[in-house]
Write a protein that holds these residues in place. Structure first.
Motif, PDB file in Angstrom:
ATOM      1  N   LEU A  92       0.841  -1.203   0.000  1.00 41.34           N
ATOM      2  CA  LEU A  92       0.000   0.000   0.000  1.00 41.34           C
ATOM      3  C   LEU A  92       0.868   1.241   0.000  1.00 41.34           C
ATOM      4  CD1 LEU A  92      -2.804   1.335   0.351  1.00 41.34           C
ATOM      5  CD2 LEU A  92      -2.471   1.121   2.809  1.00 41.34           C
ATOM      6  N   TYR A  94       0.048   5.381   0.077  1.00 42.82           N
ATOM      7  CA  TYR A  94      -0.959   6.422   0.116  1.00 42.82           C
ATOM      8  C   TYR A  94      -0.511   7.601  -0.730  1.00 42.82           C
ATOM      9  CZ  TYR A  94      -4.365   4.485   3.239  1.00 42.82           C
ATOM     10  OH  TYR A  94      -5.364   3.722   3.779  1.00 42.82           O
ATOM     11  N   SER A  97      -4.718  10.457  -2.744  1.00 43.40           N
ATOM     12  CA  SER A  97      -5.780  10.083  -1.821  1.00 43.40           C
ATOM     13  C   SER A  97      -6.342   8.715  -2.119  1.00 43.40           C
ATOM     14  CB  SER A  97      -6.902  11.112  -1.900  1.00 43.40           C
ATOM     15  OG  SER A  97      -7.384  11.184  -3.226  1.00 43.40           O
ATOM     16  N   GLN A  98      -5.578   7.924  -2.862  1.00 44.30           N
ATOM     17  CA  GLN A  98      -6.147   6.672  -3.352  1.00 44.30           C
ATOM     18  C   GLN A  98      -6.198   5.579  -2.301  1.00 44.30           C
ATOM     19  OE1 GLN A  98      -4.359   5.293  -6.934  1.00 44.30           O
ATOM     20  NE2 GLN A  98      -5.522   3.433  -7.025  1.00 44.30           N
ATOM     21  N   GLY A  99      -5.075   5.304  -1.671  1.00 40.19           N
ATOM     22  CA  GLY A  99      -5.053   4.221  -0.693  1.00 40.19           C
ATOM     23  C   GLY A  99      -5.336   2.881  -1.298  1.00 40.19           C
ATOM     24  N   ASN A 100      -4.805   2.597  -2.477  1.00 40.59           N
ATOM     25  CA  ASN A 100      -5.096   1.349  -3.157  1.00 40.59           C
ATOM     26  C   ASN A 100      -4.121   0.253  -2.764  1.00 40.59           C
ATOM     27  OD1 ASN A 100      -5.905  -0.592  -5.058  1.00 40.59           O
ATOM     28  ND2 ASN A 100      -4.451   0.198  -6.556  1.00 40.59           N
ATOM     29  N   LEU A 101      -4.657  -0.937  -2.488  1.00 41.39           N
ATOM     30  CA  LEU A 101      -3.839  -2.105  -2.200  1.00 41.39           C
ATOM     31  C   LEU A 101      -3.448  -2.792  -3.495  1.00 41.39           C
ATOM     32  CD1 LEU A 101      -5.715  -3.820   0.767  1.00 41.39           C
ATOM     33  CD2 LEU A 101      -3.659  -2.420   0.871  1.00 41.39           C
TER      34      LEU A 101
END
Lengths: 113, 114
Positions: A92, A94, A97-101
């Motif tokens: 991950l 950050y 503002s995505q916070g994509n796994l």
């Protein structure tokens, strides 16, 4: 895009044995996560690692965040039948503002009583 | 506190049909995500939302649409179903902003397109 290489793809072990699996990436992550997925269910978070070099335990599970921030491993000690399932690593970042796994392809664990 | 609820659990569609996969969370999470999981693979991000009225594409958005009219709901729409969309779909939510304690997945929707 970013990819994670998770190994081994599958493991078939005897109850009581220790298990080790790892995940590597060509790029760095700020956070490493380990999930377990049971059949017909969504992934459940096991351990989250937030800092390079961090070693964290959760019962019989221990995971480490690699110093280079490009790898992580998960160990399971004294395996039991309920450890059966698919284990996923996830990285991950950050960024914005995505916070994509980003997920690895998983390690399928089978435990023989 | 139900967490993340997905409906339906299973669905079979014919090629060209449309459907909406529902996702609802009751944890007041700002961030919501849709992933798909193909056999033997990890999860891949389809769309995500950082709050009501805000959505953006993930890694594999083609053939899907989303909306986020409320904080609680994040439906995923398939307009013209194709066999390549046969997969298991997972919705997830989190507070966001570096907080991972609440990164929660639903139990999935298994979709088959024939």
């Amino acid at each position: 895009g970013q990819q994670l290489n998770q190994s081994p793809q599958s493991m078939f072990i005897q109850e009581g044995e220790d298990v080790s699996m790892n995940c590597t990436s060509s790029s760095i992550f700020n956070t490493w996560l380990w999930y377990k997925q049971d059949p017909g269910e969504g992934p459940v978070l096991l351990i989250a690692l937030y800092k390079a070099g961090e070693l964290t335990s959760n019962g019989r599970l221990t995971a480490q965040f690699g110093i280079t921030r490009k790898d992580s491993f998960l160990n399971i000690s004294a395996s039991i039948p309920s450890d059966v399932g698919i284990y996923f690593c996830a990285g991950l970042n950050y960024g914005g503002s995505q916070g994509n796994l980003i997920f690895g392809k998983g390690t399928k664990l089978s435990v023989k009583p | 506190n139900a967490g993340v609820t997905q409906t339906p659990k299973f669905r079979i569609l014919k090629i060209g049909q449309s459907m909406t996969l529902q996702c609802a969370q009751d944890m007041n999470h700002n961030y919501m995500y849709w992933y798909r999981q193909d056999p033997g693979m990890g999860l891949k991000l389809i769309y995500y939302s950082v709050g009501a009225g805000i959505t953006d594409k993930g890694e594999v958005p083609n053939g899907y649409n989303v909306s986020r009219s409320t904080t609680e709901d994040f439906p995923l729409r398939l307009e013209l179903a194709a066999p390549s969309q046969t997969s298991v779909y997972f919705c997830a939510s989190t507070y966001g902003g570096g907080s991972l304690d609440g990164y929660t997945f639903g139990s999935g929707t298994r979709l088959t397109v024939v």
